[in-house]
Design a protein around this motif. Structure first.
Motif, short mmCIF file in Angstrom:
data_model
loop_
_atom_site.label_atom_id
_atom_site.label_comp_id
_atom_site.label_asym_id
_atom_site.label_seq_id
_atom_site.Cartn_x
_atom_site.Cartn_y
_atom_site.Cartn_z
N PHE A 351 32.30 -21.36 -10.67
CA PHE A 351 32.26 -22.01 -9.36
C PHE A 351 33.22 -21.32 -8.39
O PHE A 351 32.85 -20.99 -7.26
N ALA A 352 34.46 -21.09 -8.83
CA ALA A 352 35.46 -20.47 -7.95
C ALA A 352 35.00 -19.09 -7.49
O ALA A 352 35.12 -18.74 -6.31
N ASP A 353 34.46 -18.32 -8.42
CA ASP A 353 33.98 -16.98 -8.06
C ASP A 353 32.77 -17.03 -7.13
O ASP A 353 32.60 -16.16 -6.27
N SER A 354 31.94 -18.06 -7.29
CA SER A 354 30.72 -18.14 -6.48
C SER A 354 31.03 -18.32 -5.00
O SER A 354 30.32 -17.79 -4.14
N ILE A 355 32.07 -19.06 -4.68
CA ILE A 355 32.45 -19.25 -3.28
C ILE A 355 32.80 -17.90 -2.65
O ILE A 355 32.48 -17.64 -1.48
N ILE A 356 33.43 -17.04 -3.42
CA ILE A 356 33.86 -15.74 -2.91
C ILE A 356 32.72 -14.72 -2.89
O ILE A 356 32.60 -13.94 -1.94
N HIS A 357 31.85 -14.75 -3.91
CA HIS A 357 30.90 -13.65 -4.08
C HIS A 357 29.42 -14.01 -3.88
O HIS A 357 28.58 -13.10 -3.86
N ALA A 358 29.08 -15.27 -3.75
CA ALA A 358 27.65 -15.63 -3.65
C ALA A 358 26.97 -15.02 -2.43
O ALA A 358 25.77 -14.76 -2.45
N ARG A 359 27.72 -14.75 -1.38
CA ARG A 359 27.14 -14.15 -0.18
C ARG A 359 26.54 -12.78 -0.48
O ARG A 359 25.68 -12.29 0.26
N GLU A 360 26.98 -12.14 -1.57
CA GLU A 360 26.50 -10.81 -1.94
C GLU A 360 25.12 -10.86 -2.60
O GLU A 360 24.50 -9.81 -2.79
N ILE A 361 24.67 -12.05 -2.95
CA ILE A 361 23.37 -12.20 -3.62
C ILE A 361 22.24 -11.65 -2.77
O ILE A 361 21.31 -11.01 -3.26
N ARG A 362 22.31 -11.91 -1.47
CA ARG A 362 21.22 -11.52 -0.57
C ARG A 362 21.79 -11.16 0.80
O ARG A 362 22.75 -11.77 1.25
N ASN A 363 21.19 -10.17 1.42
CA ASN A 363 21.64 -9.75 2.75
C ASN A 363 21.08 -10.70 3.80
O ASN A 363 20.10 -10.41 4.48
N ARG A 364 21.73 -11.85 3.89
CA ARG A 364 21.29 -12.88 4.84
C ARG A 364 22.53 -13.57 5.42
O ARG A 364 23.43 -13.95 4.67
N TYR A 365 22.55 -13.74 6.72
CA TYR A 365 23.72 -14.32 7.36
C TYR A 365 23.75 -15.83 7.16
O TYR A 365 22.81 -16.55 7.54
N THR A 366 24.85 -16.32 6.58
CA THR A 366 25.04 -17.75 6.36
C THR A 366 26.50 -18.10 6.68
O THR A 366 27.30 -17.23 7.04
N ILE A 367 26.85 -19.34 6.48
CA ILE A 367 28.22 -19.78 6.68
C ILE A 367 29.18 -19.02 5.77
O ILE A 367 30.35 -18.81 6.12
#
Length: 389
Positions: A351-367
């Motif tokens: 969970f802790a790592d996902s907050i930091i790295h989940a944005r790398e899953i897909r090239n899409r702009y999110t919060i």
């Protein structure tokens, strides 16, 4: 004309074609969408053009018991040219290279139609095979568990990573609510979790529109919001498997897929909440561990993302209505679904790592990307991990 789109019943959305205010022509290349208490009775009518052609029925061991075997017997009794393949796996079926390859081996060379019996995984596999082999497919839904029935993409696990691949609309969707309401409650909760995800996915889309001038379609947003609110208004009836709310949930899930088809990619239905869910699933697959159903992860991740929006409220454009974590929790509680990632079984470190790295899953702009640009992800990871664990 465009405003009337919001008034259409789900069956009327089949073969939809209209020029939108956004500048695009939106099309729904699905010939039949049937959602009612006796939808299975319409299957033969939908199959009429394939009576003398080769049909390939695909199910897994669970969906075969639910209605696949019954459909197989009825069609063979009426002399349809039918071959079947049932995935008998010891663990949950995974939409990966192995299952896709297995199906390619099994599909008869002269197949004219794939008849998929199932929900998420069966639908994703058959949709992708349909696209690759240029064979139309029909999906008979067995659970209101995800929003991919009417989608044009297939999320697949390839080399341990979950990626979304271009695919095709089904020729028809048959959703019998008498079957769907008997699905395991966990699967019904998963479908509802996928719908809850639209609170944050649509917010992410608007955020990117304002910050990056990304293409945005208000008609599509309105369509998804209307379908979502129908479900939320009757959320407490889910636990009783009320036929009306199961139908509304199924229709909302199909509308979500149609919205993806309108845009050509999953932006209206998938944002940071899906990135987190995908990250958790990939981590489990890498460690050969079981993981929650995708929609259950999305439902919990929706709460997490709504909290990130609140943590960043001073950096969010004023035009955006922030998703409210307390409201998200209240809906979960009405449904009886799990909203804490810890209770869902997500390991603390993951969970802790996902907050930091989940944005790398897909090239899409999110919060998550906005938080990264402001060097806040590590801070938020600590805050949220302490909150949930």
């Amino acid at each position: 004309m465009i405003d009337d789109i919001l008034k259409l019943g789900i069956n009327e959305m089949a073969n939809l074609n209209f020029d939108c205010y956004c500048g695009k022509t939106h099309k729904v290349h699905i010939e039949n969408i049937i959602v009612n208490e006796s939808a299975l009775k319409d299957l033969e009518r939908v199959l009429a053009g394939f009576k003398d052609k080769s049909i390939f029925l695909v199910a897994d061991k669970n969906t075969y018991k639910v209605c696949g075997e019954k459909i197989e017997k009825e069609l063979k009794k009426k002399r349809y040219n039918l071959k079947s393949y049932v995935f008998y796996t010891n663990s949950d079926l995974v939409p990966d290279e192995k299952s896709i390859g297995r199906l390619i081996i099994e599909v008869p060379k002269n197949t004219s139609l794939i008849l998929a019996i199932g929900s998420g995984t069966i639908n994703d596999i058959c949709r992708f095979i349909s696209y690759k082999l240029d064979i139309p497919y029909i999906i008979v839904a067995t659970a209101p568990s995800m929003d991919g029935y009417a989608s044009t993409v297939s999320p697949l696990i390839v080399e341990g990573f979950k990626m979304t691949y271009e695919a095709v609309y089904p020729k028809a969707i048959i959703a019998d609510t008498n079957i769907l309401k008997e699905a395991p409650l966990e699967m019904i909760h998963a479908g509802f979790g996928d719908i809850l995800g639209k609170y944050t996915s649509l917010t992410d889309w608007k955020l990117s529109k304002i910050i990056n001038n990304e293409y945005y379609c208000q008609t599509t947003v309105n369509l998804v919001e209307k379908a979502r609110e129908k479900c939320v208004e009757n959320a407490e009836r889910i636990k009783n498997r009320d036929e009306k709310i199961i139908r509304q949930l199924t229709e909302a899930l199909i509308v979500s897929g149609i919205a993806i088809g309108f845009i050509g990619y999953s932006r209206p239905a998938s944002g940071a909440e899906h990135h987190l869910a995908h990250y958790w699933e990939i981590a489990a697959l890498r460690n050969n561990q079981s993981h929650p159903l995708h929609g259950n992860s999305v439902g919990a991740a929706t709460l997490v993302v709504s909290m990130i929006y609140q943590l960043m409220k001073d950096k969010i454009p004023n035009e955006i209505d922030l998703p409210d974590p307390e409201y998200i929790i209240s809906i979960h509680e009405k449904v009886g679904s799990i909203y804490n990632p810890r209770d869902l079984g997500i390991p603390e470190e993951v969970f802790a790592d996902s907050i930091i790295h989940a944005r790398e899953i897909r090239n899409r702009y999110t919060i998550l990307q906005l938080a990264y640009e402001n060097n806040l992800l590590e801070k938020f990871s600590k805050i949220l991990t302490e909150e949930f664990y």
